[in-house]
Design an enzyme around this catalytic site. Structure first.
Site, short mmCIF file in Angstrom:
data_model
loop_
_atom_site.label_atom_id
_atom_site.label_comp_id
_atom_site.label_asym_id
_atom_site.label_seq_id
_atom_site.Cartn_x
_atom_site.Cartn_y
_atom_site.Cartn_z
N ARG A 81 0.86 -1.18 0.00
CA ARG A 81 0.00 0.00 0.00
C ARG A 81 0.90 1.24 0.00
O ARG A 81 1.69 1.43 0.92
CB ARG A 81 -0.90 0.00 1.24
CG ARG A 81 -1.70 1.28 1.39
CD ARG A 81 -2.62 1.26 2.62
NE ARG A 81 -3.32 2.52 2.71
CZ ARG A 81 -3.26 3.36 3.75
NH1 ARG A 81 -2.56 3.05 4.82
NH2 ARG A 81 -3.90 4.51 3.73
N HIS A 125 -2.84 10.92 0.85
CA HIS A 125 -2.25 10.72 2.18
C HIS A 125 -1.53 12.03 2.54
O HIS A 125 -0.33 12.06 2.75
CB HIS A 125 -1.30 9.52 2.16
CG HIS A 125 -0.95 8.96 3.51
ND1 HIS A 125 -1.09 7.63 3.83
CD2 HIS A 125 -0.45 9.54 4.62
CE1 HIS A 125 -0.69 7.41 5.07
NE2 HIS A 125 -0.28 8.57 5.57
N GLU A 170 -7.25 8.67 6.66
CA GLU A 170 -7.41 9.27 7.99
C GLU A 170 -7.97 10.69 7.99
O GLU A 170 -7.27 11.66 8.31
CB GLU A 170 -6.07 9.24 8.75
CG GLU A 170 -5.54 7.83 8.96
CD GLU A 170 -4.25 7.78 9.77
OE1 GLU A 170 -3.66 8.84 10.04
OE2 GLU A 170 -3.83 6.69 10.14
N ASN A 304 -7.04 2.09 10.32
CA ASN A 304 -5.70 2.16 10.87
C ASN A 304 -5.83 2.12 12.38
O ASN A 304 -6.59 2.91 12.96
CB ASN A 304 -5.01 3.46 10.44
CG ASN A 304 -4.76 3.50 8.94
OD1 ASN A 304 -4.93 2.49 8.25
ND2 ASN A 304 -4.36 4.65 8.44
N TYR A 306 -3.72 1.94 16.09
CA TYR A 306 -2.45 2.02 16.82
C TYR A 306 -2.63 1.82 18.31
O TYR A 306 -1.79 1.18 18.95
CB TYR A 306 -1.77 3.38 16.55
CG TYR A 306 -1.23 3.43 15.13
CD1 TYR A 306 0.04 2.97 14.85
CD2 TYR A 306 -2.02 3.87 14.08
CE1 TYR A 306 0.54 2.96 13.55
CE2 TYR A 306 -1.54 3.86 12.77
CZ TYR A 306 -0.26 3.40 12.52
OH TYR A 306 0.22 3.37 11.24
N GLU A 362 -3.30 -0.06 8.21
CA GLU A 362 -2.07 0.29 8.95
C GLU A 362 -2.18 -0.25 10.36
O GLU A 362 -3.24 -0.18 10.99
CB GLU A 362 -1.89 1.81 9.10
CG GLU A 362 -1.47 2.53 7.88
CD GLU A 362 -1.32 4.04 8.11
OE1 GLU A 362 -1.03 4.47 9.25
OE2 GLU A 362 -1.50 4.77 7.13
O1 IFM Z 1 2.96 7.66 9.95
C1 IFM Z 1 1.59 7.73 10.16
C2 IFM Z 1 0.84 7.55 8.86
O2 IFM Z 1 1.20 8.50 7.92
C3 IFM Z 1 -0.64 7.70 9.10
N1 IFM Z 1 -1.07 6.81 10.14
C4 IFM Z 1 -0.34 6.84 11.38
C5 IFM Z 1 1.14 6.65 11.11
C6 IFM Z 1 1.92 6.68 12.44
O3 IFM Z 1 1.70 7.88 13.10
#
Ligand code: IFM
Length: 455
Positions: A81, A125, A170, A304, A306, A362
């Site tokens: 990606r 992006h 995002e 995404n 985290y 992600e």
């Molecule tokens: O690096 C970023 C990415 O560009 C978008 N999602 C979160 C990642 C980590 O912060």
């Protein structure tokens, strides 16, 4: 919930990928006709980037992409990606196409396909052409239509070979980091009317792009990627629960609800009015028909993930003592390592929104591990992070979540936006002096997992 004592085998057609984005890795910002982006401009603002760096060279992927494709091929990934830089394709934002920009991505796509790796293109992006920002950027409704034109151009050029398309990456970050805390381009602070109109036009751009991709890539699949943060109240007090509802509306539902045809969440609109962030519940940017456009029928939802959030109403007097607290197991970003949150958000998406398919576009972590004296990068914390989160994916699939892909963030250490190069998310270590690449132990671990197809 069942445990995973034995090996969990992912479906045979499950996609194992790695992800990057244009501004974070490409460099070559002023070659072959690329114009300035809003991130080139922000990097010039004193104090905007923690280590005073910029994207001028980054990982030099623009020149070194064949080496990067080889690394991915050695890793055995099925998909890559990456994002296309709009300022390379249409340097004036809207209008003439720059063939050299198209040629770069075309060569990359061919190189990937030759290596047996499926390309997944993200259209936006975050590197908006600065020339469009000068006309209001995403706060200007015209930008959504310019995005549609750009989508037309690039999907015509690559659609014969690229079958997976992510429209926007995002929207929360574009809106809140760009217009409220000002850490991201265009670097505007505390402007809710702008933040909301930018978010709306980004989402409108998504809705306009979907049918274009359908037309140009009839055998393709398209979706949007949202960054989601599962959340829970620190206690069961009314104050904490209400703060949690507020957070969820702000972070998750504001984007999910319109994409799934429910419009903007009324409770969140009321919160904004109550807080004096907007004058009334009339959303001036919302035109007749927009919500139908935004709710375009997509093939998948990209998420995404985290970390999670534990929400406490710090202003509440006599609040209940917290019974949930964040652990101190944090990555270099200060983000709690919480794999359960990924399982929970995936299950919630299935239950509340019922998407046709979900792709984790992600997931990853920043740790600063460097090569040891033998040149080996022993990033055991990253391996543990991926292991935990891929197990969470397995558990979600066991519960019926239609998860079809997982992309590790990121292939390479790269430019982490306002943090510059200090935060290293890569499976592959990049020496920023020599630009040499060294696959970390996590890259070898990921290769083994892909080979086994399970965890
Ligand atoms: O690096 C970023 C990415 O560009 C978008 N999602 C979160 C990642 C980590 O912060």
């Amino acid at each position: 919930m069942k445990g995973l004592a034995q090996m969990f085998k992912f479906p045979d057609n499950f996609v194992w990928g790695v992800a990057t984005s244009s501004f974070q890795i490409e460099g070559a910002v002023d070659v072959d006709g690329r114009s300035e982006s809003i991130w080139d401009r922000l990097c010039k603002r004193p104090g905007a980037i923690a280590d005073n760096t910029n994207g001028d060279v980054a990982c030099d992927h623009y020149n070194r992409w064949p080496e990067d494709v080889k690394i991915m091929s050695d890793m055995g990934v099925g998909a890559y990606r990456f994002s296309v830089a709009w300022p390379r394709i249409i340097p004036t934002g809207r209008g003439a196409t720059n063939q050299k920009g198209i040629d770069f991505y075309s060569r990359l796509v061919d190189g990937l396909l030759e290596a047996g790796i499926d390309p997944c293109v993200t259209l936006y992006h975050w590197d908006l052409p600065q020339i469009l920002e000068d006309q209001g950027g995403w706060t200007n409704r015209d930008t959504a239509y310019a995005f549609a034109d750009y989508t037309e151009t690039i999907s015509r050029a690559l659609g014969d070979r690229v079958k997976t398309w992510v429209t926007i990456n995002e929207p929360w970050c574009i809106s809140v980091l760009g217009y409220i805390n000002g850490e991201h381009a265009p670097g505007i602070k505390n402007d809710w009317p702008k933040a909301l109109s930018a978010a709306h036009h980004v989402m409108l751009g998504h809705g306009l792009a979907v049918p274009i991709i359908r037309d140009n890539v009839p055998d393709g699949e398209v979706g949007i990627t949202v960054n989601l943060v599962p959340n829970e109240p620190a206690s069961q007090s009314g104050a904490d629960r209400d703060a949690c509802r507020h957070f969820d509306g702000f972070f998750n539902r504001w984007y999910l609800d319109p994409v799934f045809g429910r419009g903007y969440p009324a409770d969140r609109v009321a919160d904004l009015v109550k807080a004096g962030e907007i004058p009334s519940s009339d959303l001036p940017f919302l035109h007749k028909g927009d919500l139908e456009t935004i709710a375009a029928d997509s093939d998948f939802l990209g998420i995404n993930y985290y970390s999670r959030a534990v929400i406490r109403d710090e202003k509440a007097e006599n609040n209940d003592p917290p019974d949930v607290v964040s652990t101190k197991n944090e990555t270099d970003m200060g983000w709690e390592v919480w794999p359960l949150g990924l399982e929970q958000i995936l299950v919630r998406l299935k239950d509340d929104y019922n998407p046709k398919a979900i792709q984790v576009t992600e997931n990853g972590c920043a740790y600063a591990t460097a090569p040891n004296a033998d040149g080996i990068v022993e990033d055991t914390e990253r391996i543990a992070y991926f292991d935990g989160h891929i197990r969470a994916c397995a558990k979600a699939i066991e519960q019926g979540v239609p998860l079809t892909a997982y992309y590790a963030w990121s292939l390479l250490d790269n430019f982490e936006w306002a943090f510059g190069y200090e935060k290293r998310f890569g499976l592959v270590y990049v020496d920023y002096d020599t630009l040499d690449r060294t696959p970390k132990q996590s890259a070898h671990w990921y290769r083994d997992l892909i080979q086994k197809g399970g965890i």
